[in-house]
Enzyme design. Sequence first.
Site, PDB file in Angstrom:
ATOM      1  N   SER A  56       5.966  -2.153  10.888  1.00 33.48           N
ATOM      2  CA  SER A  56       6.271  -3.383  10.168  1.00 33.48           C
ATOM      3  C   SER A  56       7.720  -3.288   9.722  1.00 33.48           C
ATOM      4  CB  SER A  56       5.326  -3.574   8.973  1.00 33.48           C
ATOM      5  OG  SER A  56       5.330  -2.438   8.135  1.00 33.48           O
ATOM      6  N   GLU A  89      10.974  -4.822   7.020  1.00 36.05           N
ATOM      7  CA  GLU A  89      11.342  -5.521   5.796  1.00 36.05           C
ATOM      8  C   GLU A  89      12.722  -6.157   5.941  1.00 36.05           C
ATOM      9  OE1 GLU A  89      10.667  -3.877   1.713  1.00 36.05           O
ATOM     10  OE2 GLU A  89      12.881  -3.960   1.641  1.00 36.05           O
ATOM     11  N   ASP A 118      11.614  -5.302 -11.256  1.00 33.79           N
ATOM     12  CA  ASP A 118      12.520  -4.602 -12.170  1.00 33.79           C
ATOM     13  C   ASP A 118      12.577  -5.325 -13.508  1.00 33.79           C
ATOM     14  OD1 ASP A 118      13.162  -2.755 -10.196  1.00 33.79           O
ATOM     15  OD2 ASP A 118      14.775  -4.010  -9.407  1.00 33.79           O
ATOM     16  N   PHE A 169      22.325   4.326  -4.214  1.00 39.60           N
ATOM     17  CA  PHE A 169      21.019   3.698  -4.427  1.00 39.60           C
ATOM     18  C   PHE A 169      19.941   4.747  -4.666  1.00 39.60           C
ATOM     19  CE2 PHE A 169      17.150   1.476  -2.805  1.00 39.60           C
ATOM     20  CZ  PHE A 169      17.113   0.495  -3.789  1.00 39.60           C
ATOM     21  N   HIS A 177       6.725   1.635   8.102  1.00 40.17           N
ATOM     22  CA  HIS A 177       7.382   0.433   7.608  1.00 40.17           C
ATOM     23  C   HIS A 177       8.884   0.695   7.569  1.00 40.17           C
ATOM     24  CE1 HIS A 177       7.525  -3.379   5.401  1.00 40.17           C
ATOM     25  NE2 HIS A 177       8.378  -2.815   4.570  1.00 40.17           N
TER      26      HIS A 177
END
Length: 305
Positions: free
Chosen positions: A33, A35, A127, A230, A280
């Site tokens: 999959s 994103e 968040d 990140f 994913h």
Amino acid sequence: MSVIEKVDSYFSAQYLEKLNQHVADITQNVGVSFEFFPPATETMEQTLWGSIERLKTLKPKFVSVTYGANSGTRDRTHQIIKDIKNKTGMIAAPHLTCIDADKDELRQIARDYWNNDIRSIVALRGDIPNDSVKPHMYAADLVSLLKEEGDFDISVAAYPEKHPEARDQQFDLDVLKNKFDAGANRAITQFFFDAETFLRFRDKCVKQGIDGELVPGILPVSNYKTLVKFAGLTNVNVPDWMHKLYHGTDNDPMTRNLIGATIAMDMVKVLSQEGVKDFHFYTLNRSDLSYAICHSLGLRPDSEC
């Protein structure tokens, strides 16, 4: 020194024997999959749709689209999800958070998705904009709400290296179990760069009584500096051997891409050997690395089979 040799410290000699099997020799059926995120400009939108068109040929189980914590971005996500479904026929799963909407708003959103034949959702807390504000709902609450509105196929988040806000991993595991108990169908993990991190996490989930599907999130890295920044915010460990591999590649995007694809392929190889069947990919709206990795797994357009 190759990536495999650098991973050597993490695995026994017996385990490396499995690792040496070429990724193309993996015989089990692998599901993937992808994103994406809503584009902010026309150029970015063209890049997004180019990636969607290319990756759809690999017949993913579903694709997901993120959004930030505001209604404007959520509306863009909603429209992109509808467009993906209508233009490609793929199963499209919008991200939905409960941090910026009350229960009535969330029920309205859920009904709108259901009425538009969107039956898959990635349910997240989201968040917190102000650390002093206590959320009125958590992801498990959102899963329960969605299940009350329809028999949605729901993915939730999991954190092999612990959520940054969790006091310890046991608390994190309790939270994940609550999500599955509320009706989640699978958990997609935060990205990671040590295959053993996922395998240890999977073992802990089993001991916790979590028997839902765990799907590893794979991030093929092209911009290493951005990744390091990140990763520091998301409690993801970046191994020393990765720092060495990317050293000196700031102005060499081709080499960075090759390194990123190689690391991801090796990790997928190890996890596949350990029985993982679904992956994913965090595409960052670009198809090249994810497509190359999936191609190596034997996922190819019908015209190439």
